[in-house]
Design a protein around this motif. Structure first.
Motif, PDB file in Angstrom:
ATOM      1  N   MET A  84      33.270  75.872  45.227  1.00 49.66           N
ATOM      2  CA  MET A  84      32.409  76.124  44.075  1.00 49.66           C
ATOM      3  C   MET A  84      31.787  74.875  43.476  1.00 49.66           C
ATOM      4  SD  MET A  84      32.270  79.420  43.429  1.00 49.66           S
ATOM      5  CE  MET A  84      32.046  79.712  41.669  1.00 49.66           C
ATOM      6  N   HIS A  85      32.083  73.702  44.047  1.00 49.34           N
ATOM      7  CA  HIS A  85      31.515  72.480  43.474  1.00 49.34           C
ATOM      8  C   HIS A  85      31.317  71.457  44.581  1.00 49.34           C
ATOM      9  CE1 HIS A  85      31.173  69.703  39.788  1.00 49.34           C
ATOM     10  NE2 HIS A  85      30.848  68.965  40.856  1.00 49.34           N
ATOM     11  N   VAL A  86      30.120  71.436  45.165  1.00 48.40           N
ATOM     12  CA  VAL A  86      29.787  70.435  46.172  1.00 48.40           C
ATOM     13  C   VAL A  86      28.448  69.801  45.837  1.00 48.40           C
ATOM     14  CG1 VAL A  86      31.050  71.711  47.960  1.00 48.40           C
ATOM     15  CG2 VAL A  86      28.567  71.991  47.763  1.00 48.40           C
ATOM     16  N   HIS A  87      28.222  68.642  46.472  1.00 53.17           N
ATOM     17  CA  HIS A  87      26.935  67.950  46.427  1.00 53.17           C
ATOM     18  C   HIS A  87      26.594  67.579  47.874  1.00 53.17           C
ATOM     19  CE1 HIS A  87      27.076  67.641  42.030  1.00 53.17           C
ATOM     20  NE2 HIS A  87      28.356  67.332  42.177  1.00 53.17           N
ATOM     21  N   LEU A  88      25.958  68.505  48.576  1.00 56.19           N
ATOM     22  CA  LEU A  88      25.735  68.332  50.007  1.00 56.19           C
ATOM     23  C   LEU A  88      24.868  67.126  50.334  1.00 56.19           C
ATOM     24  CD1 LEU A  88      25.251  72.058  51.087  1.00 56.19           C
ATOM     25  CD2 LEU A  88      27.154  70.566  51.712  1.00 56.19           C
ATOM     26  N   ASP A 289      38.708  69.547  40.225  1.00 56.42           N
ATOM     27  CA  ASP A 289      38.675  68.793  41.485  1.00 56.42           C
ATOM     28  C   ASP A 289      39.855  67.819  41.562  1.00 56.42           C
ATOM     29  OD1 ASP A 289      37.394  67.638  39.267  1.00 56.42           O
ATOM     30  OD2 ASP A 289      36.299  66.222  40.515  1.00 56.42           O
ATOM     31  N   VAL A 290      41.021  68.355  41.815  1.00 59.17           N
ATOM     32  CA  VAL A 290      42.251  67.576  41.639  1.00 59.17           C
ATOM     33  C   VAL A 290      42.625  66.707  42.840  1.00 59.17           C
ATOM     34  CG1 VAL A 290      43.313  69.027  39.881  1.00 59.17           C
ATOM     35  CG2 VAL A 290      43.586  69.627  42.300  1.00 59.17           C
ATOM     36  N   TYR A 291      41.916  66.846  43.968  1.00 57.54           N
ATOM     37  CA  TYR A 291      42.234  65.973  45.093  1.00 57.54           C
ATOM     38  C   TYR A 291      41.498  64.642  45.040  1.00 57.54           C
ATOM     39  CZ  TYR A 291      41.940  63.638  49.536  1.00 57.54           C
ATOM     40  OH  TYR A 291      41.949  62.657  50.489  1.00 57.54           O
ATOM     41  N   ASN A 292      40.237  64.635  44.616  1.00 54.19           N
ATOM     42  CA  ASN A 292      39.401  63.470  44.901  1.00 54.19           C
ATOM     43  C   ASN A 292      39.825  62.187  44.188  1.00 54.19           C
ATOM     44  OD1 ASN A 292      38.311  63.694  42.303  1.00 54.19           O
ATOM     45  ND2 ASN A 292      36.473  64.750  43.016  1.00 54.19           N
ATOM     46  N   ASP A 293      40.716  62.271  43.219  1.00 58.02           N
ATOM     47  CA  ASP A 293      41.288  61.073  42.609  1.00 58.02           C
ATOM     48  C   ASP A 293      41.892  60.157  43.672  1.00 58.02           C
ATOM     49  OD1 ASP A 293      42.366  59.545  40.209  1.00 58.02           O
ATOM     50  OD2 ASP A 293      44.246  60.109  41.172  1.00 58.02           O
ATOM     51  N   VAL A 342      31.651  63.310  46.447  1.00 58.21           N
ATOM     52  CA  VAL A 342      32.415  62.219  45.856  1.00 58.21           C
ATOM     53  C   VAL A 342      33.475  61.771  46.869  1.00 58.21           C
ATOM     54  CG1 VAL A 342      34.041  61.634  43.997  1.00 58.21           C
ATOM     55  CG2 VAL A 342      31.969  62.947  43.506  1.00 58.21           C
ATOM     56  N   TYR A 343      33.949  62.702  47.687  1.00 58.51           N
ATOM     57  CA  TYR A 343      34.727  62.342  48.867  1.00 58.51           C
ATOM     58  C   TYR A 343      34.103  63.072  50.055  1.00 58.51           C
ATOM     59  CZ  TYR A 343      37.592  66.685  49.006  1.00 58.51           C
ATOM     60  OH  TYR A 343      38.038  67.976  49.111  1.00 58.51           O
ATOM     61  N   PRO A 344      34.459  62.746  51.302  1.00 57.92           N
ATOM     62  CA  PRO A 344      33.670  63.183  52.454  1.00 57.92           C
ATOM     63  C   PRO A 344      33.624  64.687  52.642  1.00 57.92           C
ATOM     64  CG  PRO A 344      35.009  61.282  53.041  1.00 57.92           C
ATOM     65  CD  PRO A 344      35.476  61.733  51.676  1.00 57.92           C
ATOM     66  N   HIS A 345      32.427  65.185  52.918  1.00 51.63           N
ATOM     67  CA  HIS A 345      32.241  66.579  53.280  1.00 51.63           C
ATOM     68  C   HIS A 345      32.969  66.877  54.593  1.00 51.63           C
ATOM     69  CE1 HIS A 345      29.180  67.437  50.210  1.00 51.63           C
ATOM     70  NE2 HIS A 345      28.779  66.197  50.426  1.00 51.63           N
ATOM     71  N   GLY A 346      33.399  68.116  54.718  1.00 51.83           N
ATOM     72  CA  GLY A 346      34.147  68.523  55.900  1.00 51.83           C
ATOM     73  C   GLY A 346      35.639  68.355  55.739  1.00 51.83           C
ATOM     74  N   THR A 347      36.047  67.634  54.691  1.00 55.33           N
ATOM     75  CA  THR A 347      37.474  67.484  54.395  1.00 55.33           C
ATOM     76  C   THR A 347      37.833  68.229  53.111  1.00 55.33           C
ATOM     77  OG1 THR A 347      37.136  65.398  53.196  1.00 55.33           O
ATOM     78  CG2 THR A 347      37.568  65.246  55.559  1.00 55.33           C
ATOM     79  N   ASN A 348      37.013  69.201  52.747  1.00 57.72           N
ATOM     80  CA  ASN A 348      37.205  69.960  51.513  1.00 57.72           C
ATOM     81  C   ASN A 348      38.602  70.550  51.411  1.00 57.72           C
ATOM     82  OD1 ASN A 348      34.494  70.064  52.752  1.00 57.72           O
ATOM     83  ND2 ASN A 348      33.842  70.957  50.800  1.00 57.72           N
TER      84      ASN A 348
END
Length: 430
Positions: A84-88, A289-293, A342-348
């Protein structure tokens, strides 16, 4: 018909095109996660016709004549995942001033590559909550017309922001003029901006209600629109049939946004008990978005992030995770949003393990990325579950993701609208 092992996707599509019943596919596996009922179904058989699910049954049920058959032994089926929250059109490798090394349309091409990575990671639907140049609309159109592979995109186009706020360009001196395409102040400007973005393809409105981490000069928790402004924006969007997401880290901004009627709170880092109660009262969803930290603090400096941003992340990251656990425990409706870009796409899917580590069960985390996300999108009849009438969007993983949610980081098969778009391992197609 002879079974073909490791059949290339192109051959699958060619086989389908030459069949008299090319619009029907039947998928079987060892197990299926029923995200609506919240349990596992053994030996499912899913029929997809013209891209939508027409039957959910047990293996051994009748199969339409001439249907393609996809057997997935040892696999667990789930609905296509929703982020629900990406920046492609963003890449974290080029952060801070490094983004200025590239021409504007470079980011459109970045989006093409990221859309493919996202789809192959098992995310068949995404909500793109902010991109320049209406790039997310362009990507959506290209995907829907078959030019490039990618997920179903719900575009926000530009994120709306106040002058000098998180969604403005604040890293330049006055002598450098920035376009401020979606900068708006006061109720009337905000209403007009909502109308403009909808005109050019927005299907959801996103605005910045408080400061943020990746902006250079603002305070992460400071409120940037007052309640009257938020209400004007939300009322306009809802009148036009659009849902509203708000970027909000700060406590007061979160609570005013809920009072204004927003549909989802993005980040929600400093939400408190009153915010939880308001969210439950208003039916507001939290997208945290609790992982990208982890990624920001490990790689951000190398990627060119501003020192100010790194300092803000150190201040807020742990608190966000504590509040994620508190919000889930309080019964706030939680959806899966990663801020990929903010962190790499495909590793969502790395975020699933973090959600479980901070208080969710694996089933709750999966539901946040499927049935609950579909509700928050306002599209429960299309995506988010393996159910009759919804799109034939399925993924398959080896083993049991309810025992080890990290299994979702290794999706073996992705099916979008009944078409195989990724397959690996012992996949059998006939």
């Amino acid at each position: 018909m002879q079974r073909l092992k490791y059949l290339p996707i192109l051959s699958v599509l060619l086989l389908a095109a030459t069949s008299a019943h090319a619009d029907t596919v039947v998928v079987t596996a060892d197990r299926m996660v029923d995200v609506v009922a919240g349990h596992v179904v053994e030996h499912p058989q899913i029929t997809i016709t013209d891209g939508r699910i027409t039957a959910v049954a047990s293996q051994g049920a009748s199969v339409p004549a001439g249907a393609r058959k996809i057997d997935l032994p040892g696999m667990t089926l789930l609905p296509g995942l929703i982020d629900m929250h990406v920046h492609l059109t963003s890449d974290p490798l080029f952060s801070g001033y490094r983004r200025l090394e590239f021409t504007d349309n470079f980011w459109t091409i970045v989006g093409v590559a990221n859309a493919k990575r996202t789809l192959e990671a098992g995310f068949t639907t995404v909500r793109n909550v902010g991109s320049a140049n209406y790039d997310d609309v362009a990507l959506k159109q290209a995907i829907e017309h078959g030019y490039v592979p990618g997920p179903r995109i719900v575009p926000a186009t530009y994120a709306i922001g106040a002058t000098g706020g998180h969604c403005d360009d604040t890293e330049f001196p006055p002598s450098i003029k920035t376009p401020g395409t979606a900068v708006a102040n006061g109720p009337e400007e905000l209403r007009a901006m909502v109308r403009k973005l909808r005109k050019y393809g927005a299907e959801v409105i996103k605005f910045c209600g408080t400061g943020g981490v990746l902006s250079k000069t603002d305070t992460v928790g400071a409120q940037q629109y007052e309640l009257t402004e938020m209400k004007a924006l939300v009322n306009e969007a809802h009148m036009l049939g659009l849902r509203v997401a708000v970027h909000a880290h700060g406590t007061n901004g979160i609570k005013d946004a809920i009072r204004a009627g927003v549909d989802t709170i993005e980040h929600a880092s400093l939400a408190d008990e009153e915010a939880f109660a308001l969210a439950k009262q208003h039916g507001t969803y939290f997208s945290m978005d609790v992982y990208n930290d982890d990624y920001i603090l490990a790689e951000g400096e190398k990627n060119g992030l501003f020192k100010e941003s790194l300092d803000k992340e150190r201040m807020i990251g742990r608190q966000q995770r504590e509040n994620f656990r508190a919000a889930a425990k309080a019964g706030v409706k939680m959806i899966f949003g990663t801020d990929a870009g903010v962190y790499p796409h495909g590793t969502n899917a790395k975020q699933f393990a973090t959600m479980v580590a901070w208080g969710m069960t694996p089933m709750q985390a999966i539901q946040a990325a499927t049935v609950t996300a579909a509700e928050a999108l306002g599209r429960p009849g299309d995506v988010g579950a393996i159910a009759v009438g919804r799109f034939g969007d399925l993924i398959a993983v080896a083993g049991d993701p309810l025992a080890n949610v990290a299994a979702l980081q290794s999706v073996a098969v992705v099916i979008k609208g009944g078409e195989v778009v990724k397959q690996s391992g012992a996949t059998l197609v006939r």
